[in-house]
Design an enzyme around this catalytic site. Structure first.
Site, mmCIF file in Angstrom:
data_model
loop_
_atom_site.group_PDB
_atom_site.id
_atom_site.type_symbol
_atom_site.label_atom_id
_atom_site.label_comp_id
_atom_site.label_asym_id
_atom_site.label_seq_id
_atom_site.Cartn_x
_atom_site.Cartn_y
_atom_site.Cartn_z
ATOM 1 C CB VAL A 531 -94.070 -13.655 60.105
ATOM 2 C CG1 VAL A 531 -94.458 -12.648 60.818
ATOM 3 C CG2 VAL A 531 -94.509 -13.510 58.372
ATOM 4 C CG ASP A 642 -101.012 -13.981 49.219
ATOM 5 O OD1 ASP A 642 -102.009 -14.643 48.912
ATOM 6 O OD2 ASP A 642 -100.033 -14.500 49.814
#
Ligand SMILES: *[C@@H]1O[C@H](CO)[C@@H](O)[C@H](O)[C@H]1NC(C)=O
Ligand SMILES: *[C@@H]1O[C@H](CO)[C@@H](O)[C@H](O)[C@H]1NC(C)=O
Ligand SMILES: *[C@@H]1O[C@H](CO)[C@@H](O)[C@H](O)[C@H]1NC(C)=O
Ligand SMILES: *[C@@H]1O[C@H](CO)[C@@H](O)[C@H](O)[C@H]1NC(C)=O
Ligand SMILES: *[C@@H]1O[C@H](CO)[C@@H](O)[C@H](O)[C@H]1NC(C)=O
Ligand SMILES: *[C@@H]1O[C@H](CO)[C@@H](O)[C@H](O)[C@H]1NC(C)=O
Ligand SMILES: *[C@@H]1O[C@H](CO)[C@@H](O)[C@H](O)[C@H]1NC(C)=O
Ligand SMILES: *[C@@H]1O[C@H](CO)[C@@H](O)[C@H](O)[C@H]1NC(C)=O
Length: 835
Positions: A531, A642
């Site tokens: 990211v 997750d």
């Protein structure tokens, strides 16, 4: 030398019908206190015994260590392996020079710990880990230990280490025969230390290899999946030493890995009261698993007949032998590579080489490793003529091969994608679809000149404004040359997709926003890719997730998923602003949260002070509301899969926002409770049913939420307990304190506040309910919200969480599970995730 008779009188005497007659309660051997056949010593906790024994059907006497409880002595370590005692006059003692020695009746040394330095006063102690430790009493230094000199067994607490710099390795070595402990032909240990794998050698030649470790499993043995996670772990100390460890909290689960005299590495355990160990699984099991079964450039497929075939583009080196089923001489390339022709100058013009993708493969031995992204990995191999194959695994990184390819297997499921370089003419029309990469290494041919012109045109027209990152884009665009595309990989062009409300970003704008995905802008690495922080030209800050791998879906399905997920809106969810799909690149654009993620606060000694109990409670509740929205209120019933501290971002008011939801869905397209082959998620947060059987449901998210809740209350990472013998996980620790009625010890000192104690305890109680072993026992997210608000006042008593003791439950009704089934046991998740 006199035996310490006085000590024996105090000793606990035990008689068994087997070899061992006297067992003292002493666990130490000193120069005055030695062992004489058939005496033995027992470790302090009565787990291991050290003494004299004879193997089954043998009269020879050996000094060894075995599990105390097991009815038939089965040695897991043997001292005088190669020199048995031929009578019962043997003695195990500490000699004058400080060594531990085995002497026969004639006082001849049959075995010695061989420490060269003279030590005036040393003693050997059998520890409760099964390690026999020789110490210099003058300075308490360990001068020798049996763990550093193992026999054929790798058991709990032991480490099989290997050092990258010195090349030193600890190996286990097989017995010569079932009843003969002397050193046999086989040895096993770590190898290929850049991307470590387990090897078995026969007479020092490779006999079996496990394939590299991807931080969860060894990727070359698909059926090893859960079993290997079952206590096995690889730890790199960062200074060149890699340890293979195998650990169980509950040592009464007598499990170990044994390298048999036949060269099989078996995971075994003793069933209570049984005389023989049960084999849980073993390798090598199938014909294809023997190292290099099909020779160089051959590929083995257990389902095929014959099992060996040459890789595409290769033919048998010796067809006659090959057809007789003798595959040892392997295969050779049929048509030389353009790369080679150009190098030798024999043929100037021709089509460039291509890479062919082979799916579900066991990657070849002797990979070169580099820390590159998937795209860089491909580019690197593409531009280097010596590189004949590459593969990328997100848990490993980039693997490439030069020279020969050996020990390749094709599986029916699992395995990796392997890309092999070959001459363009090898690829017929049908297979051109599969070719995904065109090598542009050679300049000067007409074809590449044309492509260059095309690229330049596309580049300049599309990226006029860009300065950085151009190179990368250049080679990506390169792959778009239509005749070489794999339609499945790139799908339809994006122009064909109807886009309604979903904002679509161009790769160009995102590359510019992130300075060409510069490392300095990297915010973190999520399960599906890195990211980056970015700033759009209008000044708006964004977070860009670059999906690490093309999803299995077509472009349309992908866009549909993204669009639907972008519509999910809740104050506890991070907003998905849009996406970008170009070529193989898929990127998701999220709103940017300046405060970073929860873990950056929770585990930071200073910043955690900002999180008082009230804030933490709000965070817990907010996360649960976000989860509830995903599970119930959104039309989609999204399972996060997750959930963890690093996936919870905090806004400026420290309100939580869940990120990364729907990623699993975008990736896999699985919707409801389902079985998946690939387990996504993070160790420590994955529920047992998901980790072991790949079954996930809302309740798996509730489990992760429970772990997260306990982390927030305790201020400790679930995984921070690794290596602590008392409690091997946060869950185990919490469970222990709960049972001791001492739950306040769990609470982070930074928030201990008597006035909120009741609420804190209630929270912990809810947390424990969430992490119960069986999904049906766990509450739903909506019940959790009610419980946290005290709308539900009565809380059930929690049952023991899994992984608390790492106890292995073998289902009583199925005492003789076969090898495959053993993967259903409890995975002990011990790997510490980097984030
Ligand atoms: C043996 O174990 C007990 C508790 O199990 C412990 O108190 C004692 O110190 C141990 N003795 C030695 C010599 O380690
Ligand atoms: C020991 O001897 C018995 C009888 O000869 C035989 O049946 C058994 O297989 C032997 N055990 C081993 C481990 O060789
Ligand atoms: C045992 O071995 C010793 C030497 O290690 C030898 O002197 C002795 O004769 C042997 N005894 C028997 C019974 O074979
Ligand atoms: C100890 O050293 C001697 C001589 O170097 C060697 O022959 C022997 O095999 C060694 N023993 C062990 C158990 O390593
Ligand atoms: C050896 O060390 C132990 C422990 O430090 C001590 O009790 C013992 O007296 C020492 N023995 C000799 C011979 O120095
Ligand atoms: C370990 O497991 C055994 C049997 O599986 C059980 O009886 C024992 O209580 C466990 N020990 C601990 C310390 O939990
Ligand atoms: C197989 O081929 C190799 C190499 O030519 C040869 O050395 C070997 O003896 C052959 N094996 C058998 C079983 O024929
Ligand atoms: C190609 O790869 C080999 C092996 O990794 C390396 O030694 C060589 O320097 C590379 N060549 C170029 C031009 O990068």
């Amino acid at each position: 030398m006199g035996l310490g008779r006085g000590k024996i009188s105090m000793a606990l005497l035990l008689l068994t019908s087997f070899c061992v007659e006297i067992i003292t309660a002493i666990d130490t051997i000193t120069s005055t206190q030695f062992l004489k056949d058939p005496e033995a010593i027992v470790s302090n906790g009565s787990i291991y015994t050290l003494g004299f024994f004879s193997p089954v059907n043998s009269t020879d006497r050996y000094v060894g260590i075995w599990f105390n409880e097991v009815p038939v002595v089965t040695a897991i370590w043997v001292a005088n392996r190669n020199k048995p005692l031929n009578d019962s006059s043997g003695i195990l003692a500490v000699s004058k020079d400080g060594n531990l020695v085995v002497l026969n009746g004639q006082q001849e040394i049959l075995w010695s710990s061989n420490v060269s330095n003279f030590v005036s006063n040393s003693s050997a102690q059998l520890s409760d880990t099964g390690n026999l430790v020789l110490r210099d009493n003058n300075n308490e230094e360990i001068i020798w230990e049996s763990f550093q000199h193992p026999s054929d067994t790798f058991f709990s607490n032991m480490k099989l280490s290997a050092n990258k710099r010195t090349g030193e390795k600890i190996l286990i070595t097989s017995w010569k025969g079932a009843t003969d402990p002397s050193i046999g032909s086989f040895s096993a240990g770590l190898n290929r230390l850049d991307i470590p794998e387990i090897f078995i050698w026969k007479d020092n030649y490779p006999y079996f290899r496990s394939g590299p470790w991807n931080r969860l499993v060894f990727i070359g043995v698909p059926y090893m999946n859960s079993a290997a996670v079952d206590g096995l772990n690889l730890v790199d100390d960062g200074e060149g030493t890699i340890d293979l460890t195998f650990s169980y909290a509950n040592q009464s689960f007598l499990s170990s890995f044994v390298l048999t005299s036949q060269g099989q590495l078996e995971q075994t355990r003793w069933e209570h009261g049984m005389e023989d160990r049960i084999v849980l699984w073993s390798v090598p099991k199938f014909d294809c698993e023997f190292y290099g079964r099909c020779g160089l450039f051959g590929s083995c497929n257990a389902q095929a007949s014959p099992i060996c075939s040459c890789l595409r583009g290769f033919e048998p080196n010796n067809p006659e032998e090959w057809n007789r089923g003798n595959w040892t001489s392997g295969c050779i390339r049929m048509k030389s590579l353009q790369c080679e022709r150009v190098k030798s100058g024999s043929e100037a013009a021709g089509q460039n080489d291509v890479f062919l993708k082979l799916g579900n493969m066991k990657v070849p031995d002797l990979a070169q490793w580099s820390r590159l992204t998937e795209i860089e990995c491909k580019d690197r191999c593409l531009t280097n003529c010596s590189c004949i194959a590459y593969a990328y695994n997100s848990g490993i990184g980039c693997m490439s091969w030069i020279g020969d390819l050996i020990d390749v297997q094709e599986f029916s499921t699992g395995g990796s994608d392997l890309y092999i370089r070959m001459a363009y003419s090898e690829i017929d029309g049908n297979h051109r679809r599969k070719v995904i990469v065109m090598v542009s290494a050679v300049i000067g041919t007409i074809a590449s000149a044309m492509i260059c012109a095309l690229l330049t045109w596309r580049f300049t027209s599309k990226h006029r404004a860009r300065k950085e990152g151009g190179e990368k884009l250049h080679s990506d665009t390169n792959e778009k040359h239509p005749s070489f595309l794999d339609r499945d990989m790139t799908g339809d062009s994006r122009d064909h997709v109807k886009l309604q409300e979903l904002p679509l970003f161009s790769l160009e704008s995102l590359t510019a926003a992130t300075d060409g995905f510069d490392l300095s802008n990297k915010l973190g690495q999520g399960g599906f890719g890195p990211v980056y922080k970015g700033k759009l030209s209008d000044g708006k800050e964004i977070a860009v997730k670059r999906l690490s791998r093309a999803s299995g879906q077509g472009l349309k399905e992908f866009m549909n998923e993204v669009e639907v997920i972008s519509k999910l809106q809740h104050r506890n969810l991070v907003r998905l602003l849009g996406c970008c799909v170009e070529g193989e690149e898929k990127l998701l654009v999220y709103e940017y949260m300046p405060n970073k993620s929860l873990d950056a606060f929770l585990y930071d000694p200073l910043r955690k002070q900002l999180l008082d109990w009230k804030k933490r409670f709000n965070i817990i509740e907010g996360i649960c509301r976000g989860l509830l929205y995903l599970h119930r209120d959104s039309r989609l019933r999204i399972i996060h899969r997750d959930l963890k501290a690093s996936n919870v971002l905090l806004d400026p008011e420290l309100k939580p926002k869940i990120s990364d939801f729907g990623a699993a869905r975008i990736f896999g397209g699985d919707e409801d409770q389902a079985n998946t082959i690939r387990v996504v998620g993070t160790y420590g947060y994955i529920s047992p049913e998901y980790a072991m059987e790949g079954r996930f449901s809302e309740k798996s998210d509730v489990y992760s939420f429970g772990v997260l809740l306990l982390e927030i209350v305790s201020g400790r990472r679930n995984t921070s307990f690794y290596g602590n013998e008392q409690a091997l996980s946060l869950l185990g620790f919490a469970w222990k304190l709960w049972n001791e009625g001492n739950i306040s010890a769990l609470v982070d000192p930074a928030i201990s506040d008597p006035s909120s104690q009741v609420e804190i305890f209630r929270c912990i109680h809810v947390g424990l309910l969430c992490v119960q072993e069986f999904p049906e026992d766990r509450p739903t997210a909506s019940t959790v919200v009610s419980m946290l608000n005290s709308e539900i006042s009565y809380l059930a008593t929690p049952k023991q969480p899994p992984f608390a003791e790492r106890k292995h439950h073998f289902n009583e009704e199925r005492p003789h599970q076969n090898e495959e089934k053993c993967s259903i046991n409890y995975v002990t998740v011990t790997v510490v995730d980097g984030r």
